[in-house]
Every structure is written in C-alpha cells, then in structure tokens.
Design a protein around this motif. Structure first.
Motif, PDB file in Angstrom:
ATOM      1  N   CYS A  96       0.834  -1.220   0.000  1.00  0.00           N
ATOM      2  CA  CYS A  96       0.000   0.000   0.000  1.00  0.00           C
ATOM      3  C   CYS A  96       0.858   1.254   0.000  1.00  0.00           C
ATOM      4  N   CYS A  99       3.806   2.932   4.831  1.00  0.00           N
ATOM      5  CA  CYS A  99       4.971   2.894   5.739  1.00  0.00           C
ATOM      6  C   CYS A  99       6.289   3.122   5.027  1.00  0.00           C
ATOM      7  N   CYS A 131       4.991  -2.468   9.271  1.00  0.00           N
ATOM      8  CA  CYS A 131       4.329  -2.504   7.961  1.00  0.00           C
ATOM      9  C   CYS A 131       3.096  -3.373   8.090  1.00  0.00           C
ATOM     10  N   ARG A 132       1.940  -2.746   7.943  1.00  0.00           N
ATOM     11  CA  ARG A 132       0.695  -3.514   8.088  1.00  0.00           C
ATOM     12  C   ARG A 132       0.502  -4.466   6.925  1.00  0.00           C
ATOM     13  N   CYS A 133       1.191  -4.225   5.814  1.00  0.00           N
ATOM     14  CA  CYS A 133       1.101  -5.131   4.666  1.00  0.00           C
ATOM     15  C   CYS A 133       2.137  -6.247   4.766  1.00  0.00           C
TER      16      CYS A 133
HETATM   17  S1  FES Z   1       3.354  -1.301   2.481  1.00  0.00           S
HETATM   18 FE1  FES Z   1       1.407  -1.069   3.446  1.00  0.00          FE
HETATM   19  S2  FES Z   1       1.877  -0.592   5.494  1.00  0.00           S
HETATM   20 FE2  FES Z   1       3.780  -1.093   4.622  1.00  0.00          FE
END
Ligand code: FES
Ligand code: FES
Length: 150
Positions: A96, A99, A131-133
C-alpha cells in the motif's frame, strides 16, 4: 518563527516550541511524504534523518532540531539512497506504500552506517518500522540487494 534546515534549504517556519517536527514538515512545508502513523514513536512511518540519523519526527519537537540538517523522503539523495530506491523498485517491495518512506529512510541510515549488514543487523535497525502489509521479507531482501549494489 524558527529556522529549520530541511533538504538543504534554510526555512523560516512558524512553530510553537513543542510542535512536533512531523507537523511542521507536513503542514507548514507541505512535505507530505513523511507519514503520521501512531504519534508516539511506535511505528516508524514518520522517520526522517537528522544529520543522517534516523529519528521519529512525531516525537521530535521542532524547537529541539536546532542547526541539524533535516532530510525527508523528498530530499534524500546520494548513492546509498539511490541504491535503496532502485532495490525497492527491482524487488517490488511496496504494497500500500503508507509505511514505505519511513522504511526507506531507516534503510538508508542503516546502510550509510553499516555497508554490509547481516540479517540480525537489518532486523535490529528496522524493528521500529512497522508494515501492516507485512513487506518485511522483501524489505530485508532489498536492503541486501542495495548493499550488494554499493
Ligand atoms: S506497504 Fe502497506 S503498510 Fe507497509
Ligand atoms: S508516527 Fe511517528 S513513530 Fe508512528
């Protein structure tokens, strides 16, 4: 008013003594690449460099910056930054993206100090950048890739 040295320029900014650097960068200077995540030094999304060291701008009062050079994702440059950005692109690190400016600023600070970091050194340096992803595996690989390129 205070004078801040940001991305190579001396800038006059209106700031109360306790205004965090993050809000001066974003709201007064329009440098919105530095992100707000938690506001309490727990996520790393607001990471910038102060004289080359990675710091969390959400808890750094602008008044405490003094004459130190602030570098944001918009101004980070040089061969280490280039190698990191190229490795990030080659390995398609970003999901996304929220971060990632903080991740890149921490990675550049690490590789400037430790040109060939081990996995343990990478984990220690990057542990405060969440990093939430969950791009952590690609981030670590990209840091190794940048180190090789340098
Ligand atoms: S790339 Fe989405 S929060 Fe790190
Ligand atoms: S916003 Fe600064 S560490 Fe989370």
């Amino acid at each position: 008013m205070a004078t801040l040295h940001v991305n190579g320029r001396a800038l006059q900014v209106p700031a109360e003594p306790d205004t965090p650097l993050l809000w001066v960068l974003r709201d007064e200077l329009g440098l919105t690449g530095t992100k707000y995540g938690c506001g309490v030094a727990q996520c790393g999304s607001c990471t910038v460099h102060l004289d080359g060291q990675a710091v969390r701008s959400c808890v750094m009062p602008a008044a405490a910056v003094g004459d130190r050079q602030v570098t944001t994702i918009e101004g980070v440059a040089g061969k280490v930054a280039r190698a990191v950005q190229e490795a990030w692109n080659r390995l398609d690190v970003v999901q996304c993206g929220y971060c990632q400016s903080g991740q890149i600023m921490s990675a550049v600070a690490l590789l400037t100090e430790v040109p060939k970091p081990t996995d343990a050194q990478i984990d220690a340096a990057m542990t405060g950048n969440l990093c939430r992803c969950a791009t952590y595996v690609r981030i670590r690989a990209a840091i190794h890739e940048a180190a090789r390129a340098l």
